[in-house]
Design a protein around this motif. Sequence first.
Motif, PDB file in Angstrom:
ATOM      1  N   SER A 327     -16.240  37.074   7.555  1.00 49.45           N
ATOM      2  CA  SER A 327     -16.227  38.209   6.648  1.00 49.45           C
ATOM      3  C   SER A 327     -17.605  38.537   6.113  1.00 49.45           C
ATOM      4  O   SER A 327     -17.864  39.660   5.678  1.00 49.45           O
ATOM      5  CB  SER A 327     -15.274  37.925   5.481  1.00 49.45           C
ATOM      6  OG  SER A 327     -15.140  39.036   4.646  1.00 49.45           O
ATOM      7  N   ALA A 349     -12.280  44.869  12.173  1.00 55.02           N
ATOM      8  CA  ALA A 349     -13.491  45.495  11.627  1.00 55.02           C
ATOM      9  C   ALA A 349     -13.127  46.642  10.712  1.00 55.02           C
ATOM     10  O   ALA A 349     -11.986  47.116  10.665  1.00 55.02           O
ATOM     11  CB  ALA A 349     -14.386  45.980  12.768  1.00 55.02           C
ATOM     12  N   ARG A 379     -13.452  53.318   8.991  1.00 57.95           N
ATOM     13  CA  ARG A 379     -12.994  52.820  10.295  1.00 57.95           C
ATOM     14  C   ARG A 379     -13.131  53.870  11.394  1.00 57.95           C
ATOM     15  O   ARG A 379     -13.343  53.529  12.560  1.00 57.95           O
ATOM     16  CB  ARG A 379     -11.539  52.355  10.196  1.00 57.95           C
ATOM     17  CG  ARG A 379     -10.549  53.458   9.853  1.00 57.95           C
ATOM     18  CD  ARG A 379      -9.155  52.926   9.652  1.00 57.95           C
ATOM     19  NE  ARG A 379      -8.200  54.010   9.412  1.00 57.95           N
ATOM     20  CZ  ARG A 379      -6.896  53.828   9.261  1.00 57.95           C
ATOM     21  NH1 ARG A 379      -6.396  52.606   9.311  1.00 57.95           N
ATOM     22  NH2 ARG A 379      -6.096  54.846   9.054  1.00 57.95           N
ATOM     23  N   LEU A 433     -12.590  38.192  12.581  1.00 62.55           N
ATOM     24  CA  LEU A 433     -12.893  39.082  11.464  1.00 62.55           C
ATOM     25  C   LEU A 433     -14.410  39.121  11.306  1.00 62.55           C
ATOM     26  O   LEU A 433     -15.027  38.191  10.802  1.00 62.55           O
ATOM     27  CB  LEU A 433     -12.236  38.577  10.173  1.00 62.55           C
ATOM     28  CG  LEU A 433     -12.615  39.335   8.887  1.00 62.55           C
ATOM     29  CD1 LEU A 433     -12.092  40.759   8.922  1.00 62.55           C
ATOM     30  CD2 LEU A 433     -12.103  38.611   7.652  1.00 62.55           C
ATOM     31  N   PRO A 435     -16.432  42.332  10.142  1.00 60.32           N
ATOM     32  CA  PRO A 435     -16.118  43.742   9.843  1.00 60.32           C
ATOM     33  C   PRO A 435     -17.218  44.755  10.086  1.00 60.32           C
ATOM     34  O   PRO A 435     -16.940  45.950  10.182  1.00 60.32           O
ATOM     35  CB  PRO A 435     -15.735  43.695   8.355  1.00 60.32           C
ATOM     36  CG  PRO A 435     -15.362  42.268   8.092  1.00 60.32           C
ATOM     37  CD  PRO A 435     -16.270  41.469   8.980  1.00 60.32           C
ATOM     38  N   SER A 439     -17.007  45.442   1.853  1.00 62.08           N
ATOM     39  CA  SER A 439     -15.581  45.193   1.634  1.00 62.08           C
ATOM     40  C   SER A 439     -14.955  45.958   0.479  1.00 62.08           C
ATOM     41  O   SER A 439     -13.732  46.013   0.362  1.00 62.08           O
ATOM     42  CB  SER A 439     -15.402  43.690   1.352  1.00 62.08           C
ATOM     43  OG  SER A 439     -16.167  43.317   0.210  1.00 62.08           O
ATOM     44  N   ARG A 449     -12.012  39.272   0.974  1.00 62.26           N
ATOM     45  CA  ARG A 449     -11.540  39.728   2.288  1.00 62.26           C
ATOM     46  C   ARG A 449     -11.332  38.544   3.220  1.00 62.26           C
ATOM     47  O   ARG A 449     -10.303  38.438   3.901  1.00 62.26           O
ATOM     48  CB  ARG A 449     -12.559  40.703   2.874  1.00 62.26           C
ATOM     49  CG  ARG A 449     -12.238  41.209   4.254  1.00 62.26           C
ATOM     50  CD  ARG A 449     -13.195  42.336   4.651  1.00 62.26           C
ATOM     51  NE  ARG A 449     -14.593  41.888   4.671  1.00 62.26           N
ATOM     52  CZ  ARG A 449     -15.626  42.718   4.806  1.00 62.26           C
ATOM     53  NH1 ARG A 449     -15.440  44.020   4.930  1.00 62.26           N
ATOM     54  NH2 ARG A 449     -16.867  42.251   4.826  1.00 62.26           N
TER      55      ARG A 449
END
Length: 465
Positions: A327, A349, A379, A433, A435, A439, A449
């Motif tokens: 994360s 992600a 996203r 994970l 990302p 977050s 997260r």
Amino acid sequence: MPQNLYVELSDKRILVAGAGVTGVAAARALLKRGAQVKVTDEKVRELEGFDLLALSDVEISEFDLLLLSPGWREDHPLVISARKKDVPIINEIDLAWSLKSPTQKWIGLTGTNGKTSTVELTAHMIRTGGVSALACGNVGTTVIEAVESPEKYEFLVLELSSFQLHWLEDAHFVSVAILNIAEDHVDWHGSLDAYAADKFSLLEKSNTAILNAEDGRVVTHSAHWQGRKVFFSLDTPAPGEIGIVEELLVDRAFVADAQEAAMFCELAEVLPTVPHNVSNALAAAGLARTAGIDHEKIRAAITTFRPGRHRIETVLERDRITWINDSKATNPHAAAASIMSALSVIWVAGGLAKGAAMGDLIERVKSRVRIAILIGADRELIAAKLRSHAPQIEIIMIDASANYQIGATDNSLMESVVRSARDKALPGDTVLLAPACASMDQFLSYADRGDRFTQAVKKVVENGN
């Protein structure tokens, strides 16, 4: 900044901008020295133990000094007003520098990725060598708290963000390191060049720098700097460098004869043995050598060190499927390093992109990613680049439920992510994970997260719920 600003703080009227961890720690140090302190913040409305002013109520000419927490921009109205009224601007790290013991030594480190693990490893190496040391700054303890600690550390190893470096003027370091420079925080700095300039300003605050020879920006931006440059890489080092020879991490910089080499450790002793982690270990070893730590102690430290949580942390291995929480990979550069450590990835992600572009990331990792599971505000930035650069990668969008709240006990968002990954995973896959984004759109922090991902894996995969 003239040092006399820090000499006599008693009765100085000081406004601290920012009621976060750094601002509060600095305010406490100032109060202890008799300053008249008030605090202002754009979001915080109450702060126990301090006079808290709304920004709209601040009359900057009523103050002798303005202390800025990291993150306040040059174009903020408060900063502009202070400059117009000739109110000097100071920062927490220079304040700590002015208050530290004359015998305490500082080491500084910056970069886009790997900073926290590397400063923690460096401090661990120095302690293993029998010298008291603490990692601080943009990690864990603030610098002012470290300086004021009753433990009286001989070395402080400072992790320095671009925000901190933007305001830093006075502090000087035994040595510094720059790990890498990639696009990050462009929304704050305005451009990659401005972001890089703040990072490279650290070079002017030391005579010795440990530099990543495999990062083109690091090499280019340091070319005209006149201090001692010690380059590290995963290749065979030339005299004056540190690097890899066969299965060994070796030193050809801090040895009596540059034609010889001393061993730091075996490659397999760096855990996890992935390229960016090995690179960070070389940087830490170089910094530790500038602190006088011998090779044997550095090896002992490497073999006993484990990275902190949320950094390529294996959560579960079951049915030849590995679940990894990275994360802390909050930008594309960090996510790429993480993804390239595996061969077949189900990639989780998304979040806040902070102005970063995603095209180069997708182009680099598209051969390793089989499925992308995307969440968060930005996203679609990732999805769009996947569609254009890697249409073969399956995209799964996961929405939070209508009643989902940041920080609440409900973990349905991550549980939905993990269920989708579990249903798609094949033997040999790594569910990762990483990302590539911040977050705070859906979580309290990168740690929150990562914790929620870990909890979901335990519940959905390990316990079958």
